[in-house]
Design an enzyme around this catalytic site. Structure first.
Site, PDB file in Angstrom:
ATOM      1  N   ASP A 125       9.987  58.332  99.286  1.00  0.00           N
ATOM      2  CA  ASP A 125       9.695  57.934  97.932  1.00  0.00           C
ATOM      3  C   ASP A 125      10.965  59.084  97.407  1.00  0.00           C
ATOM      4  O   ASP A 125      11.084  59.409  96.049  1.00  0.00           O
ATOM      5  CB  ASP A 125       8.377  58.557  97.836  1.00  0.00           C
ATOM      6  CG  ASP A 125       7.089  57.337  98.243  1.00  0.00           C
ATOM      7  OD1 ASP A 125       7.340  56.651  98.166  1.00  0.00           O
ATOM      8  OD2 ASP A 125       6.194  58.148  99.018  1.00  0.00           O
TER       9      ASP A 125
ATOM     10  N   GLN B 138      37.779  50.167 103.705  1.00  0.00           N
ATOM     11  CA  GLN B 138      37.838  50.730 102.739  1.00  0.00           C
ATOM     12  C   GLN B 138      37.249  49.463 101.213  1.00  0.00           C
ATOM     13  O   GLN B 138      37.316  49.899 100.551  1.00  0.00           O
ATOM     14  CB  GLN B 138      39.521  50.314 102.118  1.00  0.00           C
ATOM     15  CG  GLN B 138      40.699  51.846 102.877  1.00  0.00           C
ATOM     16  CD  GLN B 138      42.240  51.882 101.727  1.00  0.00           C
ATOM     17  OE1 GLN B 138      41.918  50.561 101.601  1.00  0.00           O
ATOM     18  NE2 GLN B 138      42.756  52.897 102.628  1.00  0.00           N
TER      19      GLN B 138
ATOM     20  N   GLY C 267       4.926  63.160 105.468  1.00  0.00           N
ATOM     21  CA  GLY C 267       4.894  63.412 103.391  1.00  0.00           C
ATOM     22  C   GLY C 267       3.780  64.658 103.558  1.00  0.00           C
ATOM     23  O   GLY C 267       3.314  65.301 103.940  1.00  0.00           O
TER      24      GLY C 267
HETATM   25  P1  ADP Z   1       1.643  61.734 104.287  1.00  0.00           P
HETATM   26  O1  ADP Z   1       2.268  62.712 104.917  1.00  0.00           O
HETATM   27  O2  ADP Z   1       2.788  60.768 103.695  1.00  0.00           O
HETATM   28  O3  ADP Z   1       1.721  62.318 102.395  1.00  0.00           O
HETATM   29  P2  ADP Z   1      -0.991  60.868 104.372  1.00  0.00           P
HETATM   30  O4  ADP Z   1      -1.379  61.897 103.048  1.00  0.00           O
HETATM   31  O5  ADP Z   1      -1.166  59.715 104.240  1.00  0.00           O
HETATM   32  O6  ADP Z   1       0.395  60.763 104.662  1.00  0.00           O
HETATM   33  O7  ADP Z   1      -1.365  61.717 105.849  1.00  0.00           O
HETATM   34  C1  ADP Z   1      -1.313  61.611 106.656  1.00  0.00           C
HETATM   35  C2  ADP Z   1      -2.311  62.177 107.618  1.00  0.00           C
HETATM   36  O8  ADP Z   1      -2.236  63.715 107.771  1.00  0.00           O
HETATM   37  C3  ADP Z   1      -3.526  61.774 107.553  1.00  0.00           C
HETATM   38  O9  ADP Z   1      -4.346  60.651 107.621  1.00  0.00           O
HETATM   39  C4  ADP Z   1      -4.181  63.247 107.800  1.00  0.00           C
HETATM   40  O10 ADP Z   1      -4.787  62.703 109.186  1.00  0.00           O
HETATM   41  C5  ADP Z   1      -3.801  63.706 107.855  1.00  0.00           C
HETATM   42  N1  ADP Z   1      -4.256  64.846 106.706  1.00  0.00           N
HETATM   43  C6  ADP Z   1      -4.008  64.555 105.155  1.00  0.00           C
HETATM   44  N2  ADP Z   1      -4.005  65.776 104.767  1.00  0.00           N
HETATM   45  C7  ADP Z   1      -4.986  66.210 104.898  1.00  0.00           C
HETATM   46  C8  ADP Z   1      -5.563  67.185 104.383  1.00  0.00           C
HETATM   47  N3  ADP Z   1      -5.750  68.037 103.530  1.00  0.00           N
HETATM   48  N4  ADP Z   1      -6.424  67.850 105.655  1.00  0.00           N
HETATM   49  C9  ADP Z   1      -6.358  67.698 107.129  1.00  0.00           C
HETATM   50  N5  ADP Z   1      -6.128  67.134 107.370  1.00  0.00           N
HETATM   51  C10 ADP Z   1      -4.385  65.628 106.433  1.00  0.00           C
END
Ligand code: ADP
Length: 740
Positions: free
Chosen positions: A154, A655, A106
């Site tokens: 999502d 169908q 994500g």
């Molecule tokens: P998603 O990718 O589904 O949005 P998360 O926001 O939980 O899920 O992010 C997944 C992982 O990506 C986090 O646990 C972290 O390891 C890494 N990550 C997210 N944001 C950052 C950031 N700003 N800097 C470094 N790593 C990040």
């Protein structure tokens, strides 16, 4: 320089279809002569290294297409949020000789990946200085290439119409709400159903549209009044008074009121109980939405995106800014990763700042469109008539073979027309009904419950009117004072509407605005990349083939699965991609003896090297001589002791069934647009005849004059078929190993 050693990882929340993307990345990379690694457990695995980074071969990703979740694991990693963690991750990549990563996750995961890539040079320098990696690594690994894929149920990412997993989640939600609706209707109950989506209302809104829910609460469009609870309860009460047996409110997890206060399910429940004076049940769908088999669409989407990610990585300079692979207007494309991440965050910011119009604008236009459609469909009764308004008499007819979604589209058209004050007529039993005067006026509640039903409640058949029939039809149109006609159906429906069009000079009654809405599982209609029903059929095929594959585990067997489509290979090719078939036979490509010989050899090689299953998908009209039976006999004979062969002719299960969420949503959208078209023509006194469809992501109207030019009349399919462009991907993935 092209990448030689790349890695793939899945991160953040899991989503159905991630496996298809992993499989596609691995096999495409191998086919291009790259080495490919999987990093297990997301960034956690990258930070930890060791056996969490594993080299993949062709068969490491075999048999995973139908699995939900991600086989290489995903995790959230606090270490990767720190520079130290990212330094350890960089070291692990260099130790494995990896200088390109494809990240499926994500916006959080992609933000992390981008930061990692930005820091790469300094991380490598630090590692060299501390002698954690050999000094020459600084020269050898100057850049980290990065391509992102959005895996998220999502559907909340800017720039892509769909994220991997959203369609499957919508399947889960729709199935659940259909089930709740039936029990709610039995007891005349009210349910509040809470669905996921973080700050995106996509899942809530689309599932509401797909299930005929009464009310929806989404983050991007909070109720515009403070007494919304009373307004909502009043709507449900009016629905009951009008004859509805159930009331369903869908609540997005990020929903809030116009002051930015979160709306919880208990709050909605309490408000409704107080107003309605009855017990209200709450169902929080939770993690079932993430689980289960990926839909046909998510498998294909993951596959296409994975393929594109590797192509891009091979061709782009590693110095270039990272990209994210998106699907826009039904085509795969690349966009700058960080710009998309930033714009994704802008939506969250707009919602937090209570700038809801801006939030809605930042989402795709179809979200707003769906919201408007839902507002009409979920009314308890049509809007009151405008004084002095002219009321037109508009007829709706289903024709051709049944296609799941026909009822959803008919309901949407009838309600859209009634809501605008017009008289809506239903023609029973297709054109035969129009010949025999089976015409009936429809009311708002007469289409209640049609949204989720397969088949055709109006009745349909494949009659194509000729000669005398035309007189009878003209008469019926005149007697019923039909002002405009909506024809929902497949090839025979279009042909009949076209016959009416070219006979206008002889039959003045045919000079009425007419429009065709594509509804056929074959997806063989001109002017539209998708026809209603094809997605449902595809999912039915994929589900059946998954089972057939499982049945073969015990023996060594080749299946020849015959699917419908008439002369159009869409169902064959797309189900081939979604199920991992070795070979797809379709009329567009033809079948030769030479092909079959090569296929026999390929099957033999496969079974000799330990395979247990052969899967060939054949379009019903691929070749009149090399029939399914013939192919099976051939494979059985040539397979000798190595393998046997069995046919599986899927037949009419394709169908039937409840329409898929996509077919319901698309059916409702198209029907509303058809109504707009007919009313506009009626009001301006034009007698246009047209067919509608989705082309390049836009809903377009095509003049009936263009029908002949757009089709191949002999084989009853459009001259141009966009999906033929996916053949190289299908071929690549169907191989038993990389091309030598
Ligand atoms: P998603 O990718 O589904 O949005 P998360 O926001 O939980 O899920 O992010 C997944 C992982 O990506 C986090 O646990 C972290 O390891 C890494 N990550 C997210 N944001 C950052 C950031 N700003 N800097 C470094 N790593 C990040």
């Amino acid at each position: 320089m092209s990448q030689k050693r790349i890695a793939i990882l899945t991160s953040g929340g899991d989503a159905q279809g991630m496996n298809a993307a992993v499989r596609s990345v691995v096999r495409t990379a191998l086919d291009k002569g790259m080495e490919v690694y999987a990093i297990y457990e997301g960034y956690k695995g990258m930070v930890k290294g060791g056996d969490l980074i594993r080299k993949m071969d062709w068969d490491s990703v075999a048999g995973i297409l139908h699995k939900g979740g991600t086989i290489i694991g995903t995790a959230r990693s606090a270490e990767f949020m720190t520079r130290e963690g990212r330094r350890a991750a960089a070291r692990n990549l260099i130790l494995n000789g990896i200088d390109g990563i494809i990240v499926i996750g994500g916006d959080g995961s992609l933000t992390g990946a981008n930061l990692f890539r930005q820091e790469w040079q300094s991380l490598v320098q630090e590692l060299a200085q501390s002698a954690s990696i050999p000094p020459e690594a600084v020269e050898l690994y100057p850049h980290l290439s990065l391509v992102g894929l959005v895996g998220s149920i999502d559907n909340d990412f800017y720039g892509t119409d769909m994220t991997i997993g959203a369609d499957s989640a919508l399947h889960r939600i729709t199935e659940a709400i259909d089930a709740i609706t039936s029990t709610a209707a039995s007891h005349q109950r009210t349910f509040v159903v809470k669905v996921m989506g973080r700050n995106c209302g996509y899942l809530a809104l689309m599932s509401a549209l797909a299930t005929g829910a009464d009310w929806v609460l989404i983050p991007e469009a909070p109720p515009d009044v403070d007494n919304w609870k009373e307004v909502m309860a009043e709507r449900l009460r009016a629905g009951r008074a009008a004859g509805r047996r159930d009331s369903i409110v869908i609540l997005a997890e990020g929903a809030q009121d116009r002051h930015g206060k979160y709306i919880g399910s208990a709050e909605v429940q309490k408000a409704l109980e107080e107003s309605l004076g009855e017990e209200v049940r709450v169902t929080v769908l939770g993690h079932v939405q993430r689980g289960g088999r990926p839909s046909a669409f998510d498998r294909t989407l993951g596959t296409m995106m994975g393929y594109e990610a590797v192509q891009y990585m091979q061709n782009a300079s590693p110095k270039e800014e990272p990209v994210v692979i998106v699907i826009k207007n039904n085509r795969i494309a690349t966009l700058p990763l960080m710009e998309c991440v930033q714009k994704t965050h802008l939506v969250a910011e707009a919602i937090a700042a209570k700038e809801y119009d801006r939030a809605m604008r930042l989402r795709s236009s179809s979200l707003k469109d769906a919201f408007d459609t839902l507002k009409t469909m979920s009314r308890a009764l049509p809007s009151p008539l405008q004084p002095g308004q002219k009321r037109f008499r508009i007829a709706v007819l289903n024709a051709g073979a049944p296609a799941p979604g026909m009822n959803t589209a008919s309901r949407a058209a009838i309600r859209a027309g009634l809501d605008k004050g017009h008289i809506m007529l239903g023609v029973k039993n297709g054109f035969e009904g129009l010949i025999n005067n089976e015409v009936e006026e429809f009311s708002w509640m007469s289409v209640s419950g049609w949204v989720s039903r397969g088949g055709s409640m109006l009745g349909t058949n494949r009659k194509t009117p000729k000669g005398k029939d035309l007189y009878a039809m003209a008469r019926v149109i005149e007697d019923n004072k039909i002002d405009a006609l909506l024809v929902i159906g497949g090839w025979t429906a279009y042909e009949a509407a076209h016959t009416m069009y070219i006979n206008r000079a002889n039959f003045p009654a045919f000079n009425i605005p007419t429009i065709c809405l594509p509804a056929s599982i074959n997806n063989n209609l001109p002017g539209s990349e998708f026809s209603i029903g094809a997605d449902t059929a595809l999912n039915s095929i994929v589900e059946a083939v998954d089972k057939i594959k499982m049945s073969a585990v015990a023996t060594r067997r080749t299946f020849v699965v015959e699917v419908m489509g008439h002369y159009c290979g869409y169902l064959a090719l797309m189900s081939g991609i979604a199920t991992g078939a070795e070979r797809v036979y379709m009329h567009e490509e033809g079948v030769t003896l030479k092909n079959l010989q090569a296929d026999v050899e390929s099957l033999k090689r496969g079974f000799e090297s330990g395979r247990r299953l052969g899967l060939m998908i054949r379009n019903e009209y691929a070749n009149p001589v090399y029939s399914t039976g013939f192919m099976c006999d051939l494979f059985e004979e040539e397979g000798g002791n190595l393998f046997d062969a069995r046919p599986a002719i899927l037949g009419h299960l394709q169908q039937g069934g409840d329409p898929s969420p996509f077919d319901r949503i698309q059916g409702s959208r198209l029907a509303r647009m058809c109504l707009d078209y007919l009313l506009d023509a009626c009001q301006t006194g034009r007698e246009n005849s047209a067919f509608i469809g989705m082309l390049n992501g836009q809903i377009q109207y095509h003049d009936m004059r263009d029908f002949d030019r757009a089709i191949d009349p002999q084989f009853q399919r459009p001259k141009e078929q966009w999906w033929l462009g996916l053949r190289p991907i299908a071929q690549l993935l169907a191989q038993h190993g990389p091309q030598k």
